[in-house]
Design a protein around this motif. Structure first.
Motif, PDB file in Angstrom:
ATOM      1  N   GLY A  46       0.770  -1.239   0.102  1.00 40.89           N
ATOM      2  CA  GLY A  46       0.141   0.124  -0.072  1.00 40.89           C
ATOM      3  C   GLY A  46       0.878   1.359  -0.014  1.00 40.89           C
ATOM      4  N   PHE A  47       2.025   1.388  -0.922  1.00 43.89           N
ATOM      5  CA  PHE A  47       2.620   2.441  -1.175  1.00 43.89           C
ATOM      6  C   PHE A  47       1.777   3.628  -1.277  1.00 43.89           C
ATOM      7  N   ALA A  48       0.675   3.715  -2.188  1.00 39.57           N
ATOM      8  CA  ALA A  48      -0.045   4.663  -2.732  1.00 39.57           C
ATOM      9  C   ALA A  48      -1.002   4.979  -1.634  1.00 39.57           C
ATOM     10  N   LYS A  49      -1.356   4.100  -0.780  1.00 41.21           N
ATOM     11  CA  LYS A  49      -2.150   4.535   0.595  1.00 41.21           C
ATOM     12  C   LYS A  49      -1.709   5.547   1.329  1.00 41.21           C
ATOM     13  N   ARG A  50      -0.155   5.566   1.239  1.00 37.12           N
ATOM     14  CA  ARG A  50       0.786   6.505   2.187  1.00 37.12           C
ATOM     15  C   ARG A  50       1.283   7.497   1.445  1.00 37.12           C
ATOM     16  N   GLY A  51       0.905   7.916   0.122  1.00 43.11           N
ATOM     17  CA  GLY A  51       1.406   8.979  -0.572  1.00 43.11           C
ATOM     18  C   GLY A  51       2.790   8.748  -1.034  1.00 43.11           C
ATOM     19  N   VAL A  52       3.433   7.680  -1.299  1.00 40.60           N
ATOM     20  CA  VAL A  52       4.608   7.424  -1.571  1.00 40.60           C
ATOM     21  C   VAL A  52       4.881   6.272  -2.625  1.00 40.60           C
ATOM     22  N   VAL A  53       6.040   6.078  -3.163  1.00 39.64           N
ATOM     23  CA  VAL A  53       6.274   5.032  -3.935  1.00 39.64           C
ATOM     24  C   VAL A  53       6.949   3.872  -3.574  1.00 39.64           C
ATOM     25  N   PRO A  54       7.183   2.925  -4.079  1.00 38.62           N
ATOM     26  CA  PRO A  54       8.280   1.916  -3.671  1.00 38.62           C
ATOM     27  C   PRO A  54       9.457   2.453  -3.929  1.00 38.62           C
ATOM     28  N   GLU A  55      10.465   3.003  -2.823  1.00 40.72           N
ATOM     29  CA  GLU A  55      11.582   4.147  -2.971  1.00 40.72           C
ATOM     30  C   GLU A  55      12.941   3.097  -3.349  1.00 40.72           C
ATOM     31  N   SER A  56      12.812   1.883  -3.106  1.00 38.02           N
ATOM     32  CA  SER A  56      14.190   1.253  -3.282  1.00 38.02           C
ATOM     33  C   SER A  56      14.264   0.076  -4.167  1.00 38.02           C
ATOM     34  N   GLY A  57      13.610   0.012  -5.271  1.00 35.72           N
ATOM     35  CA  GLY A  57      13.683  -0.683  -6.217  1.00 35.72           C
ATOM     36  C   GLY A  57      12.336  -1.554  -6.744  1.00 35.72           C
ATOM     37  N   GLY A  58      11.245  -1.372  -5.966  1.00 35.37           N
ATOM     38  CA  GLY A  58      10.060  -2.018  -6.309  1.00 35.37           C
ATOM     39  C   GLY A  58       9.467  -1.520  -7.778  1.00 35.37           C
ATOM     40  N   THR A  59       9.832  -0.111  -7.942  1.00 33.91           N
ATOM     41  CA  THR A  59       9.095   0.140  -9.312  1.00 33.91           C
ATOM     42  C   THR A  59       9.975  -0.422 -10.508  1.00 33.91           C
ATOM     43  N   TRP A  60      10.924  -0.737 -10.298  1.00 35.63           N
ATOM     44  CA  TRP A  60      11.991  -1.404 -11.313  1.00 35.63           C
ATOM     45  C   TRP A  60      11.770  -2.869 -11.305  1.00 35.63           C
ATOM     46  N   TYR A  61      11.661  -3.405 -10.193  1.00 38.68           N
ATOM     47  CA  TYR A  61      11.453  -5.160 -10.272  1.00 38.68           C
ATOM     48  C   TYR A  61      10.070  -5.522 -10.528  1.00 38.68           C
ATOM     49  N   MET A  62       9.046  -4.795 -10.271  1.00 40.16           N
ATOM     50  CA  MET A  62       7.707  -5.521 -10.282  1.00 40.16           C
ATOM     51  C   MET A  62       7.245  -5.495 -11.718  1.00 40.16           C
ATOM     52  N   PRO A  63       7.370  -4.676 -12.638  1.00 38.03           N
ATOM     53  CA  PRO A  63       6.942  -4.855 -14.026  1.00 38.03           C
ATOM     54  C   PRO A  63       7.977  -5.888 -14.684  1.00 38.03           C
ATOM     55  N   ARG A  64       8.990  -6.027 -14.202  1.00 42.09           N
ATOM     56  CA  ARG A  64       9.972  -6.820 -14.705  1.00 42.09           C
ATOM     57  C   ARG A  64       9.571  -8.253 -14.409  1.00 42.09           C
ATOM     58  N   LEU A  65       9.136  -8.547 -13.099  1.00 44.97           N
ATOM     59  CA  LEU A  65       8.951  -9.876 -12.690  1.00 44.97           C
ATOM     60  C   LEU A  65       7.245 -10.179 -12.953  1.00 44.97           C
ATOM     61  N   LEU A  66       6.443  -9.320 -13.090  1.00 42.31           N
ATOM     62  CA  LEU A  66       5.013  -9.562 -13.217  1.00 42.31           C
ATOM     63  C   LEU A  66       4.544  -9.283 -14.475  1.00 42.31           C
TER      64      LEU A  66
ATOM     65  N   TRP B 160       3.574  -5.402 -17.084  1.00 40.21           N
ATOM     66  CA  TRP B 160       3.069  -4.190 -16.731  1.00 40.21           C
ATOM     67  C   TRP B 160       1.781  -4.059 -15.928  1.00 40.21           C
ATOM     68  N   ALA B 161       0.576  -4.986 -16.472  1.00 40.44           N
ATOM     69  CA  ALA B 161      -0.612  -5.010 -16.186  1.00 40.44           C
ATOM     70  C   ALA B 161      -0.884  -5.577 -14.555  1.00 40.44           C
ATOM     71  N   LYS B 162      -0.132  -6.421 -14.325  1.00 46.19           N
ATOM     72  CA  LYS B 162       0.061  -7.178 -12.807  1.00 46.19           C
ATOM     73  C   LYS B 162       0.647  -6.211 -11.859  1.00 46.19           C
ATOM     74  N   ALA B 163       1.625  -5.684 -12.271  1.00 38.73           N
ATOM     75  CA  ALA B 163       2.493  -4.544 -11.640  1.00 38.73           C
ATOM     76  C   ALA B 163       1.457  -3.292 -11.320  1.00 38.73           C
ATOM     77  N   ALA B 164       0.608  -2.995 -12.331  1.00 39.85           N
ATOM     78  CA  ALA B 164       0.058  -1.960 -11.981  1.00 39.85           C
ATOM     79  C   ALA B 164      -1.086  -2.204 -11.187  1.00 39.85           C
ATOM     80  N   GLU B 165      -1.670  -3.362 -11.163  1.00 39.74           N
ATOM     81  CA  GLU B 165      -2.807  -3.882 -10.383  1.00 39.74           C
ATOM     82  C   GLU B 165      -2.390  -3.891  -8.949  1.00 39.74           C
TER      83      GLU B 165
END
Length: 277
Positions: free
Chosen positions: A150-170, A172-177
């Motif tokens: 719930g990063f978006a619920k706290r007004g932040v983003v995954p600051e230490s690599g999550g935005t890089w890893y999730m689209p590559r692991l999952l 685009w659509a699953k990462a966005a979900e």
């Protein structure tokens, strides 16, 4: 091997990150169980140091990363930050890690390591804890672990690599979900969505993690490390360039004693005994 390694250790009672090595497997344990392993400045610095130490040690062929107590890592220690004594606070000590550069950040260190890392996600993983989990090469998670996205619920983003890893692991659509909805997931749900390799009953998690680590450690370490390095470079290379680099790496491995042992042991019908040279 089902228990934590204990052969060699460089940890003290005051350490917020414990380190031990046994039979070519290093265990790195986040050690603030009274705060659900929430990240302090000291822990941030020590984690980067322990990861680098394991990667430098030629006797270490696999790493198991886990948390002490009932959580893996609950993210930034908010209480310390609000008090001004933790990460993001103005009153942190020189060892707080507040001024740690991204070059020395644990997730950057993890990305650049050649030693395989198995994340044994034994409990809650939130914020920075989730990013650390995503930085592991393999993730085994307790079925009832709470995966907090719930990063978006706290007004932040995954600051230490999550935005890089999730689209590559999952994809685009699953990462966005996962990112946009910010719903909490159980370990079982996380594995079903592809955030973890496997979800396991809690009492089987560590035994499985050490079993997988032992299997990795039994393989030719130079080949495993080269494979991880090529995986990493392949994320940003075009196919012809990557194939060229694979060929160069293969030619180097052909010259190793481990390659000769792999071929000889196969011909002789016995398990190989690799030395990492």
């Amino acid at each position: 091997m089902t228990d934590a390694p204990s052969e060699t250790t460089s940890s003290t009672a005051e350490d917020e990150v414990l380190y031990a090595v046994d039979d070519h497997v290093a265990t790195i344990t986040l050690n603030r169980p009274h705060r659900m392993n929430a990240i302090s400045g000291r822990m941030l610095t020590q984690l980067a140091e322990r990861l680098a130490e394991a990667d430098r040690d030629r006797q270490v062929r696999a790493i198991v990363l886990t948390g002490a107590g009932r959580a893996f890592c609950a993210g930034l220690d908010i209480k310390d930050a609000v008090a001004g004594t933790g990460i993001g606070g103005q009153g942190g000590s020189s060892g707080s890690g507040t001024h740690l550069s991204t070059r020395d950040h644990p997730t950057t260190v993890m990305f650049e390591m050649d030693t395989p890392v198995i994340g044994a996600i034994n409990g809650a993983a939130a914020g920075f804890g989730l990013d650390i989990a995503l930085g592991c090469d393999i993730r085994l998670v307790a079925e009832d672990a709470k995966i907090v996205t719930g990063f978006a619920k706290r007004g932040v983003v995954p600051e230490s690599g999550g935005t890089w890893y999730m689209p590559r692991l999952l994809g685009w659509a699953k990462a966005a979900e996962i990112g946009f909805l910010g719903r909490d997931l159980t370990g079982a749900e996380a594995a079903e969505m592809g955030l973890a390799n496997r979800a396991l009953p809690g009492d089987e998690l560590m035994a499985t993690a050490y079993g997988w680590a032992a299997e990795i450690a039994a393989n030719a370490p130079l080949a495993v490390q080269s494979m991880k390095r090529l995986f990493r470079h392949g994320l940003t290379e075009d196919f012809p360039s990557h194939v060229h680099h694979v060929l160069l790496q293969t030619m180097l491995l052909f010259q190793s004693a481990d390659f000769r042992e792999g071929i000889t042991s196969f011909a002789e019908g016995r398990p190989p005994e690799f030395e990492g040279r």
